[in-house]
Structure formats: structure tokens, C-alpha cells
Scaffold this active site. Structure first.
Site, short mmCIF file in Angstrom:
data_model
loop_
_atom_site.label_atom_id
_atom_site.label_comp_id
_atom_site.label_asym_id
_atom_site.label_seq_id
_atom_site.Cartn_x
_atom_site.Cartn_y
_atom_site.Cartn_z
N TYR A 59 0.85 -1.19 0.00
CA TYR A 59 0.00 0.00 0.00
C TYR A 59 0.88 1.24 0.00
O TYR A 59 1.82 1.34 0.80
CB TYR A 59 -0.88 -0.01 1.26
CG TYR A 59 -1.84 1.16 1.36
CD1 TYR A 59 -2.88 1.32 0.44
CD2 TYR A 59 -1.71 2.10 2.38
CE1 TYR A 59 -3.76 2.39 0.55
CE2 TYR A 59 -2.59 3.17 2.49
CZ TYR A 59 -3.62 3.31 1.57
OH TYR A 59 -4.50 4.37 1.68
N ASP A 107 9.21 2.61 0.37
CA ASP A 107 8.13 3.30 1.08
C ASP A 107 8.25 2.90 2.54
O ASP A 107 7.81 1.83 2.95
CB ASP A 107 6.78 2.91 0.49
CG ASP A 107 5.62 3.57 1.24
OD1 ASP A 107 5.87 4.24 2.26
OD2 ASP A 107 4.46 3.38 0.81
N LYS A 121 3.80 8.68 9.31
CA LYS A 121 3.48 8.08 10.60
C LYS A 121 4.42 8.55 11.73
O LYS A 121 4.20 9.61 12.27
CB LYS A 121 3.41 6.56 10.46
CG LYS A 121 2.29 6.18 9.46
CD LYS A 121 1.91 4.73 9.40
CE LYS A 121 0.63 4.56 8.61
NZ LYS A 121 0.73 3.86 7.35
C1 LIG Z 1 0.10 4.35 5.99
C2 LIG Z 1 0.89 4.14 4.76
C3 LIG Z 1 0.80 5.01 3.66
C4 LIG Z 1 -0.21 6.14 3.60
O1 LIG Z 1 0.01 7.08 4.58
P1 LIG Z 1 -1.23 8.06 5.02
O2 LIG Z 1 -0.59 8.98 6.01
O3 LIG Z 1 -2.27 7.15 5.59
O4 LIG Z 1 -1.68 8.75 3.79
C5 LIG Z 1 1.64 4.82 2.60
N1 LIG Z 1 2.54 3.81 2.60
C6 LIG Z 1 2.65 2.94 3.62
C7 LIG Z 1 3.67 1.87 3.57
C8 LIG Z 1 1.81 3.07 4.73
O5 LIG Z 1 1.90 2.18 5.73
#
Ligand SMILES: *Cc1c(COP(=O)(O)O)cnc(C)c1O
Length: 433
Positions: free
Chosen positions: A150, A245, A273
């Protein structure tokens, strides 16, 4: 089957019923609605340390940690104090502020690949921008992502995505034009041969490969030995970029993220995060020559009214300071190992087929024989059993992510006693599942 409805959640139910008339599905982010595990979501009133309290006054040990940011424990007194002081000076400047330098410096010093960084407001934003940058820098349009990974909710990534998309079993979302995803190629995680094939079919056409270096959004799936190294080699040979990511894994698997842990350095990295310490922050960064493509240093446009705002920078700075203290990652590893080891043991003793593991304060358990190398394997998990387990744990005062396809998180606030209590709850629930 846990049938005792011991938990009183009248107030939660009232509030959620009202919410459903006000917001789609009653929530502002899909997975919160508990759809995949059934039952009602609980509505929070406050959080502190390792605990959350709902609006009916029930207390839970929390293993979601607001999906990762609460690594020092919720509402850490030093973070709150720093925020209170920052608040006095105003909430947003929309102009340069020194706190941006402080956090940028910390991120650059921490994350091996990052020589220059740009702050944004969410992980989604960071991933959107990094994709534009990959394309701007290489002059190529195609991008490789992995099934179950994701990267936020931007159009180009809504192909075989993880997190809420996996949780709800949705196909690629309506509203995403074919043209937006036509340049997005996908491969199974941990499958180097599949990636090699994509590069062989599209030589010098792929801008880069983006991945969660340890997957959290299809459940917890670590990379096989050699996988990250292999991606580094394949991309380098083709002149494509490698992008980690690390929105979830950054400052969690190690202070320098997965790239420090696995000693593989990507060209670009996204963060989110934890670097916001509970406030909305995302970031992307990497090699200086690539980052200088970003406006106003270079031609690639990307901007943000609230980007780098003083409150968010303050929460991030204080959170990273706390993480720099000696022994923090050893403590996360020790506590989380005790937790996942105990959960697997309790499940097996009660005749359940499970697999799972942890790295530092990130963990997961599937109701499947495993090993789980990718999203296809993860989907073999007994989701029905997971739902009952989730509900049972909630009834016992343990708040787990309401989806089999989300990793769990511990924090520095979780004590041995919290883990013991969690394992006792798990033994009760798993005996009766
Ligand atoms: C949570 C997450 C996102 C998206 O971040 P948001 O702050 O929810 O937009 C993108 N990549 C990874 C790996 C994530 O865990």
C-alpha cells in the site's frame, strides 16, 4: 466461539450510528469501520501510554498505536509538553521556520539514503510526490509495485493495493481512470524473477520500483534474504530508481528504518506516521541530485499550505529525540518477541494453525500454515477465525488492528505486565475459538 458479550459499548454504538448518517460508512478512513471483522467499532475517548479508553469507559491495551505513530506510547508527556509550548507561538506560518531544519537534519542523519528531504502532510502525499519525482528524474513513465503493498490512496497506486483495499477485498477502485494505472506494473512480493521479467519486457522504460521493504499492509511479511539486494541490482543495471516506502517501517524497524536494518540503500525513501509523532506529516527524500529536481530547486512541482508546520515538526522532533535514547530498539524487539512468541504458542497449544513473526516493534500472526512470502499466501489465512479472535481479544481488553491484513505495533510504553495480560487474554480466547 466467544459468545459472552461482556463488553458494554452502548455509547460507542450510539455515536457510530450517528456517524453513519454523517460520514460515508461512519468513518474518515475505511478500515476503522471494522467491516472485515464484523461487529461494531469502538469509539475512542482518550489515549495514554499503551492504553486506550472508549466512550463507555472500557480500557484496552493497544496494539495499533494510531497505525504506527505512537511508538513512544500515546500522548507522551514530553511530546505533549513540547506541543503546548509550540502552540503558544502559533499553529501555522506558511513560511520558513527553523523547526523544519531541525527535523530535516534529524531525518538526513538517521536514514541512510536521504541527503535532502521535503516535508508533506501524509504518507499518501509523500508517495504521490515520489512517483512524480521518479518519473521527472528518469524521463520514464512506468513504475513497478508489488501486490498487497500500500502506498496511499493516489490513483496510480490503486492496483492490487494492500491496507483497506485488501481488507475490504475491493478490486481497483472505481473513479480511477485506466490511464492513471496503465503505467503501473505489478509483481508478487519476494519474487525477483517476476521483476526481472518486467524489466526484460520494458527495458529502459521503467522509472523505478517502489515497495514496502517489509510489508505491513497485507499483514506482516518480511523480505526473503536477497530480495532487497536483488531489487537494488536489477534497478541499478537498468538505470531505474529503487524507492523504499518507509511510511510504516521508518524509525520502527530500526532508527534508520528498513534500509538500516537490511543494509540496502534505495535512491529515494518515503516517510510518514512516526515522523509526525501523531500529527499529520509525511516526507520524501533521497539522493541530492534527484531531490534537486523538486521545485523551486528544479522543475518538478510539488507544494503544500500546511507542509512543515511548526506543531507537526515539534511532535516529530520530540518523538525522534525519545527514540534516540539508548536501548529503545532493543526494548521494542524484546517486548514484541515476547508478545508474538507467546501468541503463536498459545494458538498452537489450542490446536490452531498459525504463523507469524516480528521485527522490532512491528509484528503479525496469520491463521495459516505459512510461510507467508506474499499477498497470495496471506490470503490463505482463515479470516473467519481471525474475526472471532479479534472480537474475543476486544472483549478481553486488547485492541488489535481490525483486519488480518494489517501489521500490529508495540510501543515503548508496553510493559512486561501488559504483554503478560495480553497473553493471558489470548489463551482464554484461543481456547474457545
Ligand atoms: C500508511 C501508509 C501510507 C499512507 O500514509 P497516510 O498517512 O495514511 O496517507 C503509505 N505507505 C505505507 C507503507 C503506509 O503504511
Amino acid at each position: 466461539m466467544v459468545s459472552t458479550q461482556s463488553l458494554k459499548t452502548t455509547r460507542s454504538e450510539e455515536i457510530f450510528a450517528a456517524a453513519q448518517t454523517l460520514m460515508p460508512g461512519g468513518v474518515n478512513s475505511p478500515v476503522r469501520a471494522f467491516k472485515s471483522v464484523g461487529g461494531q467499532p469502538i469509539v475512542f475517548d482518550r489515549v495514554k501510554g499503551a492504553y486506550i479508553w472508549d466512550v463507555d469507559g472500557n480500557q484496552y491495551i493497544d496494539y495499533v498505536g494510531t497505525w504506527g505513530p505512537a511508538i513512544c506510547g500515546h500522548a507522551h508527556p514530553e511530546v505533549i509538553q513540547a506541543l503546548a509550548a509550540a502552540l503558544e507561538k502559533g499553529t501555522s506560518f506558511g513560511a520558513p521556520c527553523e523547526l523544519e531544519n531541525v527535523l530535516a537534519d534529524m531525518v538526513i542523519n538517521a536514514v541512510p539514503s536521504i541527503e535532502m528531504v521535503r516535508f508533506v502532510n501524509s504518507g499518501t502525499e509523500a508517495c504521490m510526490a515520489v512517483l512524480r519525482l521518479m518519473r521527472a528524474f528518469t524521463g520514464r513513465d512506468k513504475v513497478v509495485k508489488f501486490e498487497g503493498c500500500y502506498h496511499g490512496h493516489a490513483d496510480m497506486f490503486l492496483v492490487k493495493a494492500g491496507s483497506g483495499v485488501a481488507t475490504l477485498g475491493l478490486p481497483d477502485s472505481p473513479g480511477v481512470p485506466k490511464s492513471a494505472t496503465s503505467q503501473t506494473l505489478t509483481a508478487p512480493f519476494n519474487d525477483l524473477e517476476a521483476v526481472k521479467a518486467l524489466f526484460a519486457e520494458n527495458p529502459q522504460e521503467i522509472a523505478g520500483v517502489i515497495l514496502e521493504p517489509t510489508v505491513g499492509n497485507a499483514g506482516f511479511i518480511p523480505p526473503d534474504p536477497g530480495f532487497l539486494e536483488g531489487l537494488r541490482e536489477i534497478t541499478q543495471e537498468d538505470g531505474a530508481l529503487l524507492v523504499f516506502d518507509e511510511v510504516m517501517t521508518g524509525f520502527r524497524l530500526a532508527y534508520g528504518g528498513a534500509q538500516e536494518k537490511f543494509k540496502v540503500t534505495p535512491d529515494l525513501t518515503t516517510l510518514g506516521k512516526i515522523i509526525g509523532g501523531g500529527l499529520p506529516v509525511g516526507a520524501y527524500g533521497g539522493r541530492r541530485d534527484i531531490m534537486e529536481t523538486v521545485a523551486p530547486a528544479g522543475p518538478m512541482y510539488q507544494a503544500g499550505t500546511l507542509s512543515g508546520n511548526p506543531l507537526a515538526m515539534t511532535a516529530g522532533i520530540k518523538t525522534l529525540e525519545l527514540l534516540q535514547r539508548p536501548g529503545t530498539y532493543d526494548q521494542l524487539e524484546k517486548m514484541t518477541q515476547k508478545l508474538i512468541g507467546g501468541l503463536l504458542e498459545a494458538a498452537r497449544e489450542n490446536g490452531h494453525t498459525v504463523c507469524g513473526g516480528n521485527i522490532s516493534g512491528m509484528f503479525g500472526m496469520f491463521f495459516a500454515a505459512g510461510p507467508v512470502h506474499n499477498y497470495e499466501d496471506a490470503k490463505k489465512s482463515d479470516l473467519n477465525k481471525f474475526s472471532r479472535y479479534h472480537r474475543g481479544m476486544l472483549e478481553q481488553g486488547v485492541y488489535l488492528a481490525p483486519s488480518q491484513f494489517e501489521a500490529g505495533f508495540t510501543s515503548l510504553a508496553h510493559t512486561e505486565a501488559d504483554i503478560e495480560k495480553t497473553l493471558a487474554a489470548a489463551r482464554t480466547v484461543l481456547a474457545d475459538l
